[in-house]
Every structure is written in structure tokens, then in C-alpha cells.
Design an enzyme around this catalytic site. Structure first.
Site, PDB file in Angstrom:
ATOM      1  N   GLY A  48       0.845  -1.203   0.000  1.00  0.00           N
ATOM      2  CA  GLY A  48       0.000   0.000   0.000  1.00  0.00           C
ATOM      3  C   GLY A  48       0.875   1.245   0.000  1.00  0.00           C
ATOM      4  O   GLY A  48       0.719   2.145  -0.837  1.00  0.00           O
ATOM      5  N   HIS A  49       1.823   1.281   0.962  1.00  0.00           N
ATOM      6  CA  HIS A  49       2.774   2.404   0.993  1.00  0.00           C
ATOM      7  C   HIS A  49       3.547   2.497  -0.329  1.00  0.00           C
ATOM      8  O   HIS A  49       3.756   3.576  -0.872  1.00  0.00           O
ATOM      9  CB  HIS A  49       3.783   2.203   2.119  1.00  0.00           C
ATOM     10  CG  HIS A  49       3.211   2.165   3.499  1.00  0.00           C
ATOM     11  ND1 HIS A  49       3.262   1.055   4.285  1.00  0.00           N
ATOM     12  CD2 HIS A  49       2.579   3.115   4.235  1.00  0.00           C
ATOM     13  CE1 HIS A  49       2.701   1.306   5.459  1.00  0.00           C
ATOM     14  NE2 HIS A  49       2.274   2.551   5.452  1.00  0.00           N
ATOM     15  N   LYS A  60      -6.497   6.376   0.203  1.00  0.00           N
ATOM     16  CA  LYS A  60      -7.938   6.422   0.475  1.00  0.00           C
ATOM     17  C   LYS A  60      -8.311   5.467   1.606  1.00  0.00           C
ATOM     18  O   LYS A  60      -9.412   5.534   2.136  1.00  0.00           O
ATOM     19  CB  LYS A  60      -8.715   6.046  -0.786  1.00  0.00           C
ATOM     20  CG  LYS A  60      -8.667   7.081  -1.889  1.00  0.00           C
ATOM     21  CD  LYS A  60      -9.485   6.563  -3.058  1.00  0.00           C
ATOM     22  CE  LYS A  60      -9.701   7.598  -4.136  1.00  0.00           C
ATOM     23  NZ  LYS A  60     -10.559   7.054  -5.218  1.00  0.00           N
ATOM     24  N   SER A  85      -0.243  -1.899   8.227  1.00  0.00           N
ATOM     25  CA  SER A  85       0.859  -2.322   9.102  1.00  0.00           C
ATOM     26  C   SER A  85       0.302  -3.112  10.280  1.00  0.00           C
ATOM     27  O   SER A  85       0.969  -3.986  10.827  1.00  0.00           O
ATOM     28  CB  SER A  85       1.625  -1.104   9.603  1.00  0.00           C
ATOM     29  OG  SER A  85       2.072  -0.328   8.501  1.00  0.00           O
TER      30      SER A  85
HETATM   31  P1  AMP Z   1       0.505   4.795   7.693  1.00  0.00           P
HETATM   32  O1  AMP Z   1       1.927   4.336   7.645  1.00  0.00           O
HETATM   33  O2  AMP Z   1      -0.456   3.745   8.136  1.00  0.00           O
HETATM   34  O3  AMP Z   1       0.348   6.103   8.430  1.00  0.00           O
HETATM   35  O4  AMP Z   1       0.104   5.106   6.200  1.00  0.00           O
HETATM   36  C1  AMP Z   1       0.838   6.006   5.392  1.00  0.00           C
HETATM   37  C2  AMP Z   1       0.060   6.303   4.152  1.00  0.00           C
HETATM   38  O5  AMP Z   1      -0.156   5.087   3.431  1.00  0.00           O
HETATM   39  C3  AMP Z   1      -1.334   6.886   4.441  1.00  0.00           C
HETATM   40  O6  AMP Z   1      -1.604   7.901   3.480  1.00  0.00           O
HETATM   41  C4  AMP Z   1      -2.240   5.702   4.261  1.00  0.00           C
HETATM   42  O7  AMP Z   1      -3.545   6.043   3.870  1.00  0.00           O
HETATM   43  C5  AMP Z   1      -1.529   4.954   3.139  1.00  0.00           C
HETATM   44  N1  AMP Z   1      -1.930   3.545   3.139  1.00  0.00           N
HETATM   45  C6  AMP Z   1      -1.884   2.679   4.170  1.00  0.00           C
HETATM   46  N2  AMP Z   1      -2.383   1.477   3.806  1.00  0.00           N
HETATM   47  C7  AMP Z   1      -2.756   1.592   2.509  1.00  0.00           C
HETATM   48  C8  AMP Z   1      -3.342   0.708   1.552  1.00  0.00           C
HETATM   49  N3  AMP Z   1      -3.657  -0.546   1.857  1.00  0.00           N
HETATM   50  N4  AMP Z   1      -3.579   1.175   0.312  1.00  0.00           N
HETATM   51  C9  AMP Z   1      -3.275   2.465  -0.014  1.00  0.00           C
HETATM   52  N5  AMP Z   1      -2.718   3.340   0.836  1.00  0.00           N
HETATM   53  C10 AMP Z   1      -2.456   2.918   2.078  1.00  0.00           C
END
Ligand code: AMP
Length: 273
Positions: free
Chosen positions: A33-34, A145, A183
Site C-alpha cells: 500500500g505504501h 484512500k 501495518s
Molecule cells: P501509515 O503508515 O499507516 O500512516 O500510512 C501512510 C500512508 O499510506 C497513508 O496515506 C495511508 O492512507 C496509506 N496507506 C496505508 N495502507 C494503505 C493501503 N492498503 N492502500 C493504499 N494506501 C495505504
């Protein structure tokens, strides 16, 4: 790839960049995703900066700040291979002072749904994103999203604070079985992972019902809750793109959101209709 540890280092690095800059803020434990955000930034900009910072101010007391996965070496490799130019990995002490000037999430849209169940969470998110956007000063910043309400609030902050960054929304990346990558999926036992699939299943069912003509959000929520019954659901909600609750689905302007616990692990997911 440059590793930057302090705001000063990031500012000095940024100052010398020519051309467009893309920025991807994360809390690390990077997954596909990241990576999709990072790849988009690398494709669309001359330079890409990624940040990895487990931001203490967006965790409520009793939440998983301490146990949140930290995988700095693996993350570095992922970024390097993806063509990231600089990785910003600060300590919290470099980001925050005592008794700070605070940013407050809007009292309505910042305190419903996620903000209702995690009051103050978005204050911390906006506080840190505001700082990071000032430091990286990117032309574009990439957000998933998956965190739909966060994306909405960041777009709102950037607009209201007249910040000169384009926020680029990115599609949700899922595993082959449909589970949205997170995560926090690392916390799930194999049995819990199976159970967690009820979340995407409920969202898919709603999408199917909408295709077959059901538009009453109350009926859709009811059907979803049936599927989600084995989980501890915090909310199933259907809103428009401004995060106002709606009675009827409007195609192209609706988001269906779920938050639920699978065991001790809190997961969120959504689909955009
Ligand atoms: P985080 O590390 O959880 O703060 O996420 C960092 C960025 O990655 C944020 O903009 C999240 O929305 C995005 N993100 C996390 N998981 C996904 C996913 N499965 N698909 C798309 N973007 C994601």
C-alpha cells in the site's frame, strides 16, 4: 538514498532541490500500500522524499504506540529499491517541543467516525502532517484512500491554511484475499486474519447490493452488520465525499466505512462508490 534525521537536515536538503518534489509521509512497516504511493510519487516527480515517523501525538493513551511495528532496515531497502531520493526518519524529540502551538481538528468532521472513537487522533495527525509538509515543502503529497477521513481532513487543512501542496489521493491496495493492507495486519494470528476478511466481504456485499439497485443506506448498513456480526464493530457508516451522513447512495459521491476489532486489533476499511 539520503537518510535525514533532523528537520534542519531535511530543510537543507530540500533547499538544494530543483524540479518537482513528491512527498509520502508514513509510519513505516512499509507494505505494498505504501509502495503504491511511493511509486506514484517517483513516477510523477523529479524527487521523492518519504518520511517514517511513528507519531506519538496521534495515538491515544492505551493505544498501540509502543508496540506499533518498527522495521527500519527493511523499510530503508524498500525505499531504496523504489527509487526514493531521501528518507526522513526523525526522533520524536526532534519534531516536538514542550507546550506546543496546537492544531485542532475541526470540531465536527474531526470528531465523527474515527474521531469519535479516537477523540484527539486527528489533532495529532494534522499537527504532524502540518509540520512535515512545511519541512518537505513538496509540490505533491500522497495519501491513501484507506484512511479516507484523514485524507479528507488533510485536504481541508491544506486548503484552509493556503498551503501550496497538491494532495494526491491513492487507491486502496488489498491482498489477494481482499484484506486491505495495513501495518496493523502484522498483529493478526492466522485465525484472526481469516475473520478479518469479513470486513472486505461486507463492503463487497454492499457494492453488489448497490449494483442491484439498493440505495437506502439504512438497508445497506443492516446487511453489512449481519456479515460483521462475529466482529466487535465500532461503526458502519455511509457518508458523502464531504463526510456528511447520507440516507441514499449517490453514485460517485459516497463512501462506505467500517471500523471493527478483530481480537485486540482495530482495523478500518472503506469503499468509494
Ligand atoms: P501509515 O503508515 O499507516 O500512516 O500510512 C501512510 C500512508 O499510506 C497513508 O496515506 C495511508 O492512507 C496509506 N496507506 C496505508 N495502507 C494503505 C493501503 N492498503 N492502500 C493504499 N494506501 C495505504
Amino acid at each position: 538514498m539520503k537518510i535525514l534525521r533532523t528537520p534542519k537536515e531535511l530543510q537543507a536538503y530540500r533547499k538544494d532541490l530543483r524540479g518537482s518534489v513528491g512527498f509520502v509521509p508514513t509510519m513505516g512497516a512499509l507494505h505494498k500500500g505504501h509502495l503504491s504511493l511511493i511509486e506514484k510519487s517517483v513516477a510523477q516527480n523529479d524527487h521523492t522524499i518519504v518520511s517514517i515517523f511513528v507519531n506519538p501525538t496521534q495515538f491515544l493513551p492505551g493505544e498501540d504506540f509502543e508496540k506499533y511495528p518498527r522495521r527500519y532496515e527493511a523499510d530503508k531497502k524498500i525505499c531504496e529499491l523504489a527509487g526514493v531520493d531521501a528518507l526522513f526518519m526523525p526522533e520524536a524529540s526532534a519534531i516536538y517541543e514542550k507546550d506546543e502551538v496546537l492544531i485542532k481538528a475541526p470540531s465536527q468532521k474531526g470528531y465523527v467516525l474515527e474521531g469519535h472513537f479516537r477523540p484527539g487522533h486527528f489533532d495529532g495527525v494534522l499537527q504532524v502532517v502540518n509540520k512535515l509538509l512545511h519541512l518537505a515543502n513538496p509540490h505533491r503529497a500522497y495519501f491513501g484512500k484507506k484512511d479516507a477521513q484523514q485524507l479528507f481532513l488533510i485536504q481541508k487543512m491544506v486548503r484552509e491554511f493556503f498551503m501550496d501542496t497538491q494532495i494526491v489521493p491513492c487507491e486502496i491496495v488489498r491482498d489477494d484475499d481482499g484484506l486491505a493492507l495495513s501495518s496493523r495486519n502484522l498483529y493478526l494470528s492466522p485465525e484472526e486474519r481469516q475473520k478479518a476478511l469479513l470486513i472486505p466481504k461486507s463492503l463487497k456485499r454492499a457494492a453488489k447490493l448497490i449494483q442491484s439497485g439498493v440505495i437506502k443506506t439504512s438497508s445497506l448498513k443492516e446487511q453489512m452488520l449481519q456479515i460483521l456480526r462475529p466482529l466487535k464493530v465500532e461503526y458502519v457508516e455511509i457518508v458523502d465525499r464531504k463526510f456528511d451522513a447520507i440516507d441514499d447512495i449517490r453514485i460517485g459521491d459516497s463512501i462506505i466505512l467500517v471500523a471493527a476489532y478483530v481480537g485486540q486489533t482495530r482495523l478500518i476499511d472503506n469503499i468509494w462508490i
